[in-house]
Motif scaffolding. Sequence first.
Motif, short mmCIF file in Angstrom:
data_model
loop_
_atom_site.label_atom_id
_atom_site.label_comp_id
_atom_site.label_asym_id
_atom_site.label_seq_id
_atom_site.Cartn_x
_atom_site.Cartn_y
_atom_site.Cartn_z
N LEU A 1 25.72 -61.17 6.04
CA LEU A 1 24.79 -61.04 7.50
C LEU A 1 25.69 -59.99 8.63
O LEU A 1 25.08 -59.16 9.17
CB LEU A 1 24.49 -62.24 7.95
N SER A 2 26.92 -60.06 8.44
CA SER A 2 27.72 -59.32 9.46
C SER A 2 27.56 -57.88 9.13
O SER A 2 27.62 -57.03 9.98
CB SER A 2 29.28 -59.85 9.36
N HIS A 3 27.34 -57.34 7.72
CA HIS A 3 27.26 -55.99 7.48
C HIS A 3 25.90 -55.41 7.90
O HIS A 3 25.73 -54.44 8.86
CB HIS A 3 27.53 -55.77 6.14
N PHE A 4 24.83 -56.55 7.80
CA PHE A 4 23.61 -56.17 8.27
C PHE A 4 23.42 -55.81 10.00
O PHE A 4 23.26 -54.94 10.20
CB PHE A 4 22.64 -57.02 7.96
N SER A 5 24.20 -56.67 10.57
CA SER A 5 24.26 -56.69 12.03
C SER A 5 24.76 -55.71 12.49
O SER A 5 24.26 -54.88 13.35
CB SER A 5 24.94 -57.77 12.64
N VAL A 6 25.91 -55.03 12.02
CA VAL A 6 26.49 -53.83 12.45
C VAL A 6 25.73 -52.69 11.81
O VAL A 6 25.39 -51.58 12.85
CB VAL A 6 28.16 -53.84 11.72
N LEU A 7 25.14 -52.30 10.84
CA LEU A 7 24.27 -51.37 10.27
C LEU A 7 23.09 -51.27 11.39
O LEU A 7 22.64 -50.41 11.71
CB LEU A 7 24.13 -51.82 8.89
N ASN A 8 22.69 -52.44 11.55
CA ASN A 8 21.24 -52.53 12.42
C ASN A 8 21.72 -51.92 13.91
O ASN A 8 20.92 -51.24 14.09
CB ASN A 8 20.76 -53.85 12.52
N HIS A 9 22.89 -52.28 14.08
CA HIS A 9 23.07 -51.78 15.53
C HIS A 9 23.30 -50.24 15.53
O HIS A 9 22.49 -49.84 16.64
CB HIS A 9 24.47 -52.59 16.18
N LEU A 10 23.98 -49.80 14.50
CA LEU A 10 24.39 -48.50 14.52
C LEU A 10 23.08 -47.77 14.17
O LEU A 10 22.79 -46.52 15.11
CB LEU A 10 25.31 -48.23 13.36
N ALA A 11 22.05 -48.24 13.37
CA ALA A 11 20.88 -47.55 13.17
C ALA A 11 19.94 -47.56 14.47
O ALA A 11 19.37 -46.52 14.72
CB ALA A 11 19.96 -48.16 12.18
N PHE A 12 20.17 -48.65 15.31
CA PHE A 12 19.14 -48.76 16.51
C PHE A 12 19.77 -48.07 17.53
O PHE A 12 18.98 -47.24 18.25
CB PHE A 12 19.16 -50.16 16.99
N SER A 13 20.97 -47.72 17.77
CA SER A 13 21.48 -47.17 18.77
C SER A 13 21.63 -45.31 18.54
O SER A 13 21.50 -44.71 19.46
CB SER A 13 23.15 -47.28 19.06
N GLY A 14 21.60 -45.31 17.24
CA GLY A 14 21.60 -43.74 17.00
C GLY A 14 23.14 -42.83 17.11
O GLY A 14 22.85 -41.64 17.26
N THR A 15 23.86 -43.53 17.88
CA THR A 15 24.97 -42.78 17.93
C THR A 15 26.27 -43.48 17.44
O THR A 15 26.34 -44.55 17.09
CB THR A 15 25.37 -43.04 19.54
N GLU A 16 27.36 -42.62 17.55
CA GLU A 16 28.85 -43.31 16.94
C GLU A 16 29.27 -44.31 17.82
O GLU A 16 28.81 -44.04 19.15
CB GLU A 16 29.53 -42.12 16.93
N ARG A 17 30.14 -45.23 17.45
CA ARG A 17 30.79 -46.01 18.40
C ARG A 17 31.89 -46.25 17.90
O ARG A 17 32.61 -46.01 16.56
CB ARG A 17 29.98 -47.24 18.01
N THR A 18 32.85 -46.75 18.72
CA THR A 18 34.26 -47.06 18.24
C THR A 18 34.53 -48.33 17.81
O THR A 18 33.59 -49.28 17.95
CB THR A 18 35.53 -46.94 19.43
N PRO A 19 35.29 -48.80 16.90
CA PRO A 19 35.53 -50.03 16.29
C PRO A 19 35.66 -51.07 17.51
O PRO A 19 34.99 -52.21 17.56
CB PRO A 19 36.77 -49.92 15.55
N ALA A 20 36.34 -50.65 18.74
CA ALA A 20 36.70 -51.62 19.94
C ALA A 20 35.12 -51.95 20.55
O ALA A 20 34.97 -52.76 21.01
CB ALA A 20 37.44 -51.02 20.83
N GLN A 21 34.30 -50.58 20.51
CA GLN A 21 33.11 -51.02 21.40
C GLN A 21 32.06 -52.05 20.45
O GLN A 21 31.61 -52.74 21.00
CB GLN A 21 32.23 -49.54 21.34
N LEU A 22 32.13 -51.84 19.22
CA LEU A 22 31.49 -52.71 18.13
C LEU A 22 32.11 -54.11 18.40
O LEU A 22 31.08 -55.15 18.22
CB LEU A 22 31.82 -52.13 16.96
N ALA A 23 33.27 -54.39 18.31
CA ALA A 23 33.98 -55.52 18.42
C ALA A 23 33.55 -56.38 19.87
O ALA A 23 32.97 -57.35 19.61
CB ALA A 23 35.38 -55.47 18.47
N LYS A 24 33.20 -55.46 20.97
CA LYS A 24 32.92 -56.21 21.97
C LYS A 24 31.47 -56.45 21.90
O LYS A 24 31.02 -57.46 22.61
CB LYS A 24 33.18 -55.08 23.32
N THR A 25 30.65 -55.66 21.57
CA THR A 25 29.21 -55.82 21.47
C THR A 25 28.89 -57.05 20.46
O THR A 25 28.15 -57.98 21.06
CB THR A 25 28.64 -54.75 20.41
N PHE A 26 29.65 -57.24 19.46
CA PHE A 26 29.47 -58.58 18.62
C PHE A 26 30.61 -59.72 19.10
O PHE A 26 30.48 -60.72 18.32
CB PHE A 26 29.80 -58.30 17.34
#
Length: 147
Positions: free
Chosen positions: A37-62
């Motif tokens: 589920l954690s994989h899906f959440s990150v993939l879904n976020h990246l697919a929806f945003s359509g942009t690259e993110r840093t690991p720190a940005q992703l950590a903050k988002t989740f």
Amino acid sequence: MNQPVDNLAITLFSEILAVDQLARNTMSRVLPKGMELSHFSVLNHLAFSGTERTPAQLAKTFHLTRGAMTNTLGKLEWAGWVHIRPDWDDARRKMVAISPAGLEARNAAVAAITPIVADVVERVGAERARAALPVLRELRLRLSDVE
């Protein structure tokens, strides 16, 4: 505090936690092989945003530690679902993007999850589900302020 308000708060959050647990269990059972589920959440976020993110940005988002996000991203990279590259402007940072295989895996997960979620919403009633969204959003925003 006010006893009726306290009881309402405990009952409300008990229901939210129970729904969360049931939703996670239901979704986890139908995700593609190897996807958590954690994989899906990150993939879904990246697919929806359509942009690259840093690991720190992703950590903050989740609302995760950087270490927890790094662990998840390592698994996603190993599966070929994300590309991680150095940040060309700052060599200390990395940039994460969803790969074509990651987009396919995310789409397969959405296809597996959608009928289950749609059935639940249909049984609850679309209008009732829609009416719950503003309250749930407000709770999420208020809880984000607490952190």
